[in-house]
Design a protein around this motif. Structure first.
Motif, PDB file in Angstrom:
ATOM      1  N   PRO A 159     -40.481  34.610 -37.643  1.00  0.00           N
ATOM      2  CA  PRO A 159     -39.078  34.270 -37.349  1.00  0.00           C
ATOM      3  C   PRO A 159     -38.924  33.245 -36.227  1.00  0.00           C
ATOM      4  N   SER A 160     -39.912  33.158 -35.337  1.00  0.00           N
ATOM      5  CA  SER A 160     -39.817  32.210 -34.225  1.00  0.00           C
ATOM      6  C   SER A 160     -39.862  30.757 -34.699  1.00  0.00           C
ATOM      7  N   VAL A 161     -40.367  30.526 -35.885  1.00  0.00           N
ATOM      8  CA  VAL A 161     -40.421  29.179 -36.451  1.00  0.00           C
ATOM      9  C   VAL A 161     -39.152  28.945 -37.265  1.00  0.00           C
ATOM     10  N   THR A 162     -38.383  27.934 -36.887  1.00  0.00           N
ATOM     11  CA  THR A 162     -37.125  27.661 -37.573  1.00  0.00           C
ATOM     12  C   THR A 162     -37.342  26.723 -38.754  1.00  0.00           C
ATOM     13  N   THR A 163     -36.373  26.719 -39.645  1.00  0.00           N
ATOM     14  CA  THR A 163     -36.430  25.788 -40.778  1.00  0.00           C
ATOM     15  C   THR A 163     -36.395  24.349 -40.291  1.00  0.00           C
ATOM     16  N   ALA A 164     -35.651  24.108 -39.197  1.00  0.00           N
ATOM     17  CA  ALA A 164     -35.601  22.754 -38.629  1.00  0.00           C
ATOM     18  C   ALA A 164     -36.977  22.316 -38.141  1.00  0.00           C
ATOM     19  N   ASP A 165     -37.766  23.255 -37.584  1.00  0.00           N
ATOM     20  CA  ASP A 165     -39.140  22.927 -37.161  1.00  0.00           C
ATOM     21  C   ASP A 165     -39.963  22.440 -38.351  1.00  0.00           C
ATOM     22  N   ILE A 166     -39.831  23.134 -39.469  1.00  0.00           N
ATOM     23  CA  ILE A 166     -40.602  22.774 -40.659  1.00  0.00           C
ATOM     24  C   ILE A 166     -40.166  21.405 -41.170  1.00  0.00           C
ATOM     25  N   TYR A 167     -38.852  21.161 -41.222  1.00  0.00           N
ATOM     26  CA  TYR A 167     -38.346  19.873 -41.709  1.00  0.00           C
ATOM     27  C   TYR A 167     -38.805  18.735 -40.807  1.00  0.00           C
ATOM     28  N   ARG A 168     -38.726  18.924 -39.475  1.00  0.00           N
ATOM     29  CA  ARG A 168     -39.184  17.873 -38.548  1.00  0.00           C
ATOM     30  C   ARG A 168     -40.678  17.621 -38.694  1.00  0.00           C
ATOM     31  N   GLY A 169     -41.419  18.690 -38.929  1.00  0.00           N
ATOM     32  CA  GLY A 169     -42.868  18.560 -38.990  1.00  0.00           C
ATOM     33  C   GLY A 169     -43.374  17.757 -40.173  1.00  0.00           C
ATOM     34  N   VAL A 170     -42.651  17.814 -41.308  1.00  0.00           N
ATOM     35  CA  VAL A 170     -43.158  17.133 -42.503  1.00  0.00           C
ATOM     36  C   VAL A 170     -42.784  15.652 -42.544  1.00  0.00           C
ATOM     37  N   ILE A 171     -41.832  15.226 -41.715  1.00  0.00           N
ATOM     38  CA  ILE A 171     -41.377  13.827 -41.771  1.00  0.00           C
ATOM     39  C   ILE A 171     -42.517  12.836 -41.545  1.00  0.00           C
ATOM     40  N   PRO A 172     -43.366  12.997 -40.491  1.00  0.00           N
ATOM     41  CA  PRO A 172     -44.468  12.036 -40.332  1.00  0.00           C
ATOM     42  C   PRO A 172     -45.422  12.024 -41.516  1.00  0.00           C
ATOM     43  N   TYR A 173     -45.644  13.177 -42.121  1.00  0.00           N
ATOM     44  CA  TYR A 173     -46.576  13.234 -43.256  1.00  0.00           C
ATOM     45  C   TYR A 173     -45.980  12.603 -44.506  1.00  0.00           C
ATOM     46  N   ILE A 174     -44.661  12.711 -44.676  1.00  0.00           N
ATOM     47  CA  ILE A 174     -44.014  11.977 -45.770  1.00  0.00           C
ATOM     48  C   ILE A 174     -44.227  10.480 -45.567  1.00  0.00           C
ATOM     49  N   GLY A 175     -44.098  10.042 -44.290  1.00  0.00           N
ATOM     50  CA  GLY A 175     -44.342   8.637 -43.976  1.00  0.00           C
ATOM     51  C   GLY A 175     -45.764   8.217 -44.303  1.00  0.00           C
ATOM     52  N   LEU A 176     -46.745   9.087 -44.021  1.00  0.00           N
ATOM     53  CA  LEU A 176     -48.140   8.773 -44.336  1.00  0.00           C
ATOM     54  C   LEU A 176     -48.365   8.689 -45.842  1.00  0.00           C
ATOM     55  N   GLN A 177     -47.717   9.568 -46.595  1.00  0.00           N
ATOM     56  CA  GLN A 177     -47.857   9.520 -48.053  1.00  0.00           C
ATOM     57  C   GLN A 177     -47.241   8.238 -48.612  1.00  0.00           C
ATOM     58  N   LEU A 178     -46.099   7.815 -48.054  1.00  0.00           N
ATOM     59  CA  LEU A 178     -45.491   6.563 -48.498  1.00  0.00           C
ATOM     60  C   LEU A 178     -46.349   5.370 -48.087  1.00  0.00           C
ATOM     61  N   LEU A 179     -47.015   5.473 -46.916  1.00  0.00           N
ATOM     62  CA  LEU A 179     -47.945   4.414 -46.505  1.00  0.00           C
ATOM     63  C   LEU A 179     -49.101   4.307 -47.497  1.00  0.00           C
ATOM     64  N   MET A 180     -49.628   5.453 -47.930  1.00  0.00           N
ATOM     65  CA  MET A 180     -50.701   5.449 -48.922  1.00  0.00           C
ATOM     66  C   MET A 180     -50.216   4.846 -50.235  1.00  0.00           C
ATOM     67  N   LEU A 181     -48.974   5.133 -50.580  1.00  0.00           N
ATOM     68  CA  LEU A 181     -48.387   4.564 -51.789  1.00  0.00           C
ATOM     69  C   LEU A 181     -48.304   3.039 -51.673  1.00  0.00           C
ATOM     70  N   ALA A 182     -47.925   2.552 -50.493  1.00  0.00           N
ATOM     71  CA  ALA A 182     -47.846   1.097 -50.268  1.00  0.00           C
ATOM     72  C   ALA A 182     -49.233   0.458 -50.315  1.00  0.00           C
ATOM     73  N   LEU A 183     -50.228   1.120 -49.713  1.00  0.00           N
ATOM     74  CA  LEU A 183     -51.596   0.594 -49.756  1.00  0.00           C
ATOM     75  C   LEU A 183     -52.085   0.470 -51.198  1.00  0.00           C
ATOM     76  N   LEU A 184     -51.786   1.475 -52.007  1.00  0.00           N
ATOM     77  CA  LEU A 184     -52.214   1.451 -53.403  1.00  0.00           C
ATOM     78  C   LEU A 184     -51.454   0.395 -54.189  1.00  0.00           C
ATOM     79  N   ALA A 185     -50.197   0.147 -53.802  1.00  0.00           N
ATOM     80  CA  ALA A 185     -49.416  -0.889 -54.483  1.00  0.00           C
ATOM     81  C   ALA A 185     -49.992  -2.271 -54.209  1.00  0.00           C
ATOM     82  N   PHE A 186     -50.448  -2.504 -52.982  1.00  0.00           N
ATOM     83  CA  PHE A 186     -51.003  -3.806 -52.612  1.00  0.00           C
ATOM     84  C   PHE A 186     -52.460  -3.968 -53.049  1.00  0.00           C
ATOM     85  N   TRP A 187     -53.189  -2.850 -53.112  1.00  0.00           N
ATOM     86  CA  TRP A 187     -54.599  -2.894 -53.524  1.00  0.00           C
ATOM     87  C   TRP A 187     -54.825  -1.909 -54.672  1.00  0.00           C
ATOM     88  N   PRO A 188     -54.429  -2.286 -55.875  1.00  0.00           N
ATOM     89  CA  PRO A 188     -54.595  -1.387 -57.027  1.00  0.00           C
ATOM     90  C   PRO A 188     -56.049  -0.982 -57.267  1.00  0.00           C
TER      91      PRO A 188
END
Length: 457
Positions: A415-444
Motif C-alpha cells: 500500500p505504501s507504493v502509490t499508483t502515481a509512483d508506478i506511472y512516474r516510474g515507467v515514463i523513462p522506460y517508455i522513452g527508452l523503448q521509443l528510442l529503440m524504435l527510432a534506432l531500428l527505424a534508422f538502422w533496419p
C-alpha cells in the motif's frame, strides 16, 4: 459519402465497445456481424464474403504455427510455478547488490532471462514484483524507480524470444505477406516465418536490455540516493550462482539454438521448451498432480483467450475487407506525401496510441491484418516491420490508463507504493523503448542482418 466510411466507423465502434468492458473476442465478432447485417440491408455489403468465413476459421484453428502458443505458455507457467525465478533473483541480487544500482541491475538481468525462458509478461511482472519490490524498497530504492524497472523489465517478454507476441505477429504477418503478393499479382520465393522474427528480435531485444542497464547506471551515478548500495548482502558462492543460472540458460540455448541452426521449427522448439521446463520442475522436486492441474488450467485459459480473440478478429477483418476498408486505407496511404516512410510512421503512431486503450493481442489481430498487406505491398521488409510492431506493442503494457504491466504490479505492490509512483516510474522506460524504435527505424539492419546471416544470404 458516409457509406464509404462505414469500415472506419466499424473500427471506432469496436474500440468503444472494448473500452466499455465487453469481452474482446465477442465484441469483435458481434460488432462485425452487426455491421455486415446493416451493410446487407442497405445493399452496400456483398453477403458472399461471409461464405469464406468457415474456411478462414478452419484454417485458423488448424494452423500448425499457432500450436507454439499453448506450448510456450505451458513452458512459461511451469517455470513460474517451479519457483526458478526466486532462486535466480536471490543469487543475482547477492552478486550485484553491494554496488549502487546493483539491485536494479539484477532485476533487469533476471527479467531478461525470464523473458527468454517464459515469454509471458504477466508472470514476469507479478513474480518480480512479489520478490524484488519489497527488497528494493527495504534497501532505500526510490519507489518510482523500483516499480518502473520491474514493469519495464517484465515487458521484455514481448520482444525477446521465445515471445508469444512474436508467434502471433509472425503468423499474422505471414498471412499479410501472402495477401500482399496476391494484391500485386506476383509471387516471390521469399517467405516470412516465426523463426525469422525470433532471430530478428535478438539484437534489438539485447540492445533494449543494454539501454535499461545504462539508464539504471546513470541514475545510480547521478542520484545515488534513489538506488543505494545494499552493503548488508553477501556475494553468493559460485556453486549457488551456477545452480541458479545454468538451468534457464540451458533451456534458452536449447529452444533458440535449435531454431538458429535450423534443427527445429518454432513449433517444434516450443515442444522442446515445454519438455525442458517439465524436466526442470522434476529436477527441483516440484512436479506433482496438483501443480500439473494448476499449470494445465492456466495454459488452457490463456490459449482459449488467444484463439477466441483470433476467431473474432478473423470475422472482423473479413467484414472490414468486404466493406472495402482495405482499399480505403490503401488509397489514403497512396495520397500521403513521403510515400512508404510517411505511411509506416502513421501506422506506428496509430499502434502506439491504440496501445493506451487496447491489448497487444487485439492490435495484432485487428490492426496488423488491415495495414500489413498494404505496407508490405509498398516494399517494406516483413521482418523489419514485424520487429517494429513488436517493439511498439511492448509500450502498450506500460502506457496508462490500460497498461497491463501497471495493473499486474499494482495488484502485488504494498500500500505504501502509490499508483502515481508506478506511472512516474515507467515514463523513462517508455522513452527508452521509443528510442529503440527510432534506432531500428534508422538502422533496419539491426533486425534484418542476423536472419540474413543465418539464411546464408
Amino acid at each position: 459519402m458516409l457509406i464509404e466510411f462505414l469500415p472506419l466507423l466499424m473500427f471506432v465502434v469496436i474500440c468503444l465497445v472494448i473500452m466499455l468492458g465487453y469481452p474482446v473476442a465477442f465484441s469483435l465478432a458481434g460488432t462485425a456481424m452487426l455491421f455486415a447485417g446493416i451493410g446487407i440491408s442497405i445493399g452496400h455489403f456483398d453477403a458472399s464474403f461471409l461464405e469464406a468465413l468457415s474456411a478462414r476459421l478452419y484454417g485458423t484453428i488448424t494452423n500448425v504455427t499457432l500450436i507454439a502458443v499453448p506450448l510456450f505458455v505451458l513452458m512459461g507457467v511451469l517455470l513460474e510455478k517451479s519457483r526458478l525465478a526466486e532462486e535466480l533473483l536471490s543469487n543475482m541480487a547477492a552478486l550485484f547488490g553491494r554496488r549502487r544500482g546493483g539491485l536494479g541491475f539484477s532485476v533487469i538481468l533476471v527479467g531478461m532471462l525470464l523473458a527468454a525462458s517464459t515469454g509471458i509478461v504477466g508472470a514476469t511482472v507479478v513474480t518480480m514484483g512479489l520478490m524484488s519490490l519489497p527488497t528494493m524498497l527495504k534497501r532505500g530504492y526510490d519507489p518510482s524507480l523500483a516499480t518502473g524497472t520491474i514493469c519495464a523489465t517484465g515487458t521484455l517478454g514481448q520482444i525477446i524470444p521465445p515471445s508469444i507476441a512474436l508467434v502471433l505477429l509472425g503468423d499474422t504477418l505471414s498471412s499479410a505477406y501472402q495477401q500482399a503478393q496476391l494484391d500485386l499479382g506476383v509471387f516471390s520465393p521469399k517467405t516470412l516465418s516465426v523463426g525469422d522474427l525470433f532471430i530478428g528480435a535478438l539484437v534489438p531485444g539485447l540492445i533494449l536490455v543494454v539501454l535499461y542497464l545504462l539508464y539504471m547506471g546513470f541514475v545510480a551515478m547521478r542520484q545515488p540516493e534513489r538506488a543505494p548500495a545494499a552493503t548488508d548482502i553477501e556475494p553468493p558462492p559460485l556453486s549457488a550462482l551456477l545452480k541458479g543460472l545454468l538451468p534457464p540458460i540451458v533451456l534458452i540455448f536449447t529452444v533458440l539454438g535449435s531454431i538458429l541452426v535450423g534443427a527445429a521449427t518454432p513449433t517444434e522448439a516450443a515442444g522442446v521448451g515445454a519438455l525442458g521446463a517439465t524436466l526442470m520442475a522434476v529436477a527441483k522436486g516440484k512436479l506433482n498432480l496438483a501443480l500439473m492441474g494448476e499449470v494445465s488450467r492456466e495454459t488452457l485459459k490463456v490459449t482459449c483467450m488467444v484463439f477466441m480473440i483470433l476467431i473474432g478478429a478473423a470475422v472482423f477483418s473479413l467484414v472490414f475487407r468486404g466493406f472495402g476498408g482495405d482499399a480505403l486505407i490503401e488509397h489514403f496511404f497512396a495520397q500521403l506525401p513521403g510515400g512508404v516512410i510517411t505511411a509506416t510512421f502513421i501506422v506506428m503512431l496509430v499502434i502506439f496510441f491504440l496501445g493506451f486503450i487496447l491489448d497487444f493481442i487485439e492490435i495484432t489481430f485487428v490492426v496488423v491484418p488491415i495495414v500489413g498487406p498494404i505496407l508490405l505491398a509498398m516494399g517494406v521488409d516483413p521482418i523489419w516491420l514485424g520487429i517494429m510492431i513488436a517493439l511498439n506493442l511492448q509500450t502498450s503494457f506500460l502506457t496508462p490508463p490500460f497498461g497491463f504491466a501497471l495493473f499486474y504490479l499494482r495488484g502485488v505492490a504494498p500500500p505504501s507504493v502509490t499508483t502515481a509512483d508506478i506511472y512516474r516510474g515507467v515514463i523513462p522506460y517508455i522513452g527508452l523503448q521509443l528510442l529503440m524504435l527510432a534506432l531500428l527505424a534508422f538502422w533496419p539492419s539491426l533486425a534484418t542482418w542476423l536472419p540474413a546471416f543465418v539464411r546464408g544470404q
